[in-house]
Design a protein around this motif. Structure first.
Motif, PDB file in Angstrom:
ATOM      1  N   PRO A  45     -13.436  -9.115 -18.200  1.00 38.48           N
ATOM      2  CA  PRO A  45     -14.568  -8.711 -17.700  1.00 38.48           C
ATOM      3  C   PRO A  45     -15.701  -9.902 -18.048  1.00 38.48           C
ATOM      4  CG  PRO A  45     -14.381  -7.716 -19.876  1.00 38.48           C
ATOM      5  CD  PRO A  45     -12.999  -8.194 -19.360  1.00 38.48           C
ATOM      6  N   ASP A  46     -16.717 -10.087 -17.366  1.00 37.29           N
ATOM      7  CA  ASP A  46     -17.765 -11.122 -17.746  1.00 37.29           C
ATOM      8  C   ASP A  46     -18.596 -10.497 -18.733  1.00 37.29           C
ATOM      9  OD1 ASP A  46     -16.769 -13.168 -15.848  1.00 37.29           O
ATOM     10  OD2 ASP A  46     -17.809 -12.113 -14.229  1.00 37.29           O
ATOM     11  N   THR A  47     -19.015  -9.176 -18.557  1.00 41.23           N
ATOM     12  CA  THR A  47     -20.101  -8.499 -19.314  1.00 41.23           C
ATOM     13  C   THR A  47     -19.383  -7.303 -19.640  1.00 41.23           C
ATOM     14  OG1 THR A  47     -21.838  -9.522 -18.113  1.00 41.23           O
ATOM     15  CG2 THR A  47     -22.290  -7.644 -19.359  1.00 41.23           C
ATOM     16  N   VAL A  48     -19.571  -6.908 -21.129  1.00 40.70           N
ATOM     17  CA  VAL A  48     -19.234  -5.523 -21.748  1.00 40.70           C
ATOM     18  C   VAL A  48     -20.185  -5.023 -22.643  1.00 40.70           C
ATOM     19  CG1 VAL A  48     -17.580  -4.677 -23.602  1.00 40.70           C
ATOM     20  CG2 VAL A  48     -16.826  -6.253 -21.916  1.00 40.70           C
ATOM     21  N   ASP A  68     -17.080 -12.308 -27.896  1.00 36.43           N
ATOM     22  CA  ASP A  68     -18.095 -13.393 -27.886  1.00 36.43           C
ATOM     23  C   ASP A  68     -17.714 -14.934 -27.968  1.00 36.43           C
ATOM     24  OD1 ASP A  68     -20.969 -14.633 -27.889  1.00 36.43           O
ATOM     25  OD2 ASP A  68     -20.333 -15.489 -29.518  1.00 36.43           O
ATOM     26  N   ALA A  69     -16.622 -15.088 -28.729  1.00 30.15           N
ATOM     27  CA  ALA A  69     -15.747 -16.171 -28.676  1.00 30.15           C
ATOM     28  C   ALA A  69     -14.820 -16.499 -27.521  1.00 30.15           C
ATOM     29  CB  ALA A  69     -14.937 -16.100 -30.238  1.00 30.15           C
ATOM     30  N   ALA A  70     -14.612 -15.465 -26.939  1.00 33.15           N
ATOM     31  CA  ALA A  70     -13.675 -15.551 -25.643  1.00 33.15           C
ATOM     32  C   ALA A  70     -14.734 -15.897 -24.456  1.00 33.15           C
ATOM     33  CB  ALA A  70     -13.022 -14.279 -25.496  1.00 33.15           C
ATOM     34  N   GLY A  71     -16.063 -15.912 -24.729  1.00 30.21           N
ATOM     35  CA  GLY A  71     -16.966 -16.135 -23.521  1.00 30.21           C
ATOM     36  C   GLY A  71     -17.386 -14.912 -22.823  1.00 30.21           C
ATOM     37  N   VAL A  72     -17.265 -13.569 -23.416  1.00 30.26           N
ATOM     38  CA  VAL A  72     -17.572 -12.540 -22.693  1.00 30.26           C
ATOM     39  C   VAL A  72     -19.089 -12.470 -23.182  1.00 30.26           C
ATOM     40  CG1 VAL A  72     -17.094 -10.050 -22.404  1.00 30.26           C
ATOM     41  CG2 VAL A  72     -15.363 -11.488 -22.738  1.00 30.26           C
ATOM     42  N   ARG A  73     -19.765 -11.809 -22.374  1.00 30.89           N
ATOM     43  CA  ARG A  73     -21.249 -11.643 -22.350  1.00 30.89           C
ATOM     44  C   ARG A  73     -21.310 -10.263 -23.105  1.00 30.89           C
ATOM     45  NH1 ARG A  73     -25.354  -9.610 -18.305  1.00 30.89           N
ATOM     46  NH2 ARG A  73     -27.378  -9.784 -19.240  1.00 30.89           N
ATOM     47  N   VAL A  74     -21.586  -9.889 -24.204  1.00 24.23           N
ATOM     48  CA  VAL A  74     -21.513  -8.801 -25.101  1.00 24.23           C
ATOM     49  C   VAL A  74     -23.126  -8.130 -25.011  1.00 24.23           C
ATOM     50  CG1 VAL A  74     -21.127  -7.295 -26.921  1.00 24.23           C
ATOM     51  CG2 VAL A  74     -19.548  -9.088 -26.393  1.00 24.23           C
ATOM     52  N   LEU A  75     -23.362  -7.001 -24.403  1.00 21.01           N
ATOM     53  CA  LEU A  75     -24.685  -6.262 -24.537  1.00 21.01           C
ATOM     54  C   LEU A  75     -24.459  -5.343 -25.410  1.00 21.01           C
ATOM     55  CD1 LEU A  75     -25.597  -6.357 -20.853  1.00 21.01           C
ATOM     56  CD2 LEU A  75     -26.310  -8.016 -22.169  1.00 21.01           C
TER      57      LEU A  75
END
Length: 198
Positions: A45-48, A68-75
């Motif tokens: 996913p792009d965003t989680v 976050d380290a894998a480039g996922v945008r975490v909300l």
């Protein structure tokens, strides 16, 4: 009676969580992080949407760091009260390591810009805190109602993963018409599993 049953179950589950020792809690958190990281990576996913565990809540911030380290945008959720002082839909903030501040209810929230409640619709996967979940996806939360008001704003078909301890997967959880069913559960021993449709 339904409300009383939920309240009694919450008290029992919270007492059991408080009785878990630090070494076991740490081992369970590591197992959850490994299982969730692998399951989320499969979906790319792009965003989680996630959460920061507090107190005896299962999980750890290491999952957020790995995403976050894998480039996922975490909300992460930001609690907002409505005009009457009750729970409104959660707002969201982007997770940054070392970027959390103390918030109401003993939570930690992002210190950056607060995004609107509708931002949950951008998530391709949502990790949800829970006190218990049943095998059909019924979820018992803490009772404030923030997630009940927020999950209906997600995009249709978005996976919802309830995170609990192994002992908190029950045969049945009391639910009401406003409760949103989970699609998956995650525990230290079971890993991430789809639930059976009701």
């Amino acid at each position: 009676m339904h409300t009383e049953a939920k309240s009694a179950l919450r008290r029992r589950l919270l007492a059991a969580r408080r009785a878990v020792g630090a070494p076991q809690r740490s081992a369970e958190a590591a197992a959850l992080t490994a299982a969730l990281t692998a399951a989320i990576a499969e979906r790319a996913p792009d965003t989680v949407c996630g959460y920061v565990p507090v107190g005896s809540e299962p999980g750890s911030i290491s999952l957020l760091d790995a995403l976050d380290a894998a480039g996922v945008r975490v909300l992460l959720p930001v609690t907002v009260l409505d005009d009457d002082g009750g729970p409104g839909p959660l707002r969201w903030g982007r997770y940054r390591p070392a970027g959390l501040v103390a918030a109401r209810y003993g939570l930690r929230e992002p210190d950056g810009p607060v995004l609107p409640a509708e931002e949950i619709g951008a998530a391709q996967l949502i990790v949800v805190p829970a006190l218990a979940v049943d095998r059909r996806g019924g979820r018992l939360g803490r009772g404030a109602g923030f997630y009940d008001r927020s999950l209906p704003l997600r995009a249709p078909g978005t996976p919802l993963i309830a995170v609990v301890r192994d002992e908190e997967v029950l045969d049945e959880v009391p639910t009401g018409p406003h409760d949103v069913a989970m699609t998956h559960l995650a525990t230290p021993g079971l890993g991430v599993r789809a639930v059976s449709a009701p």
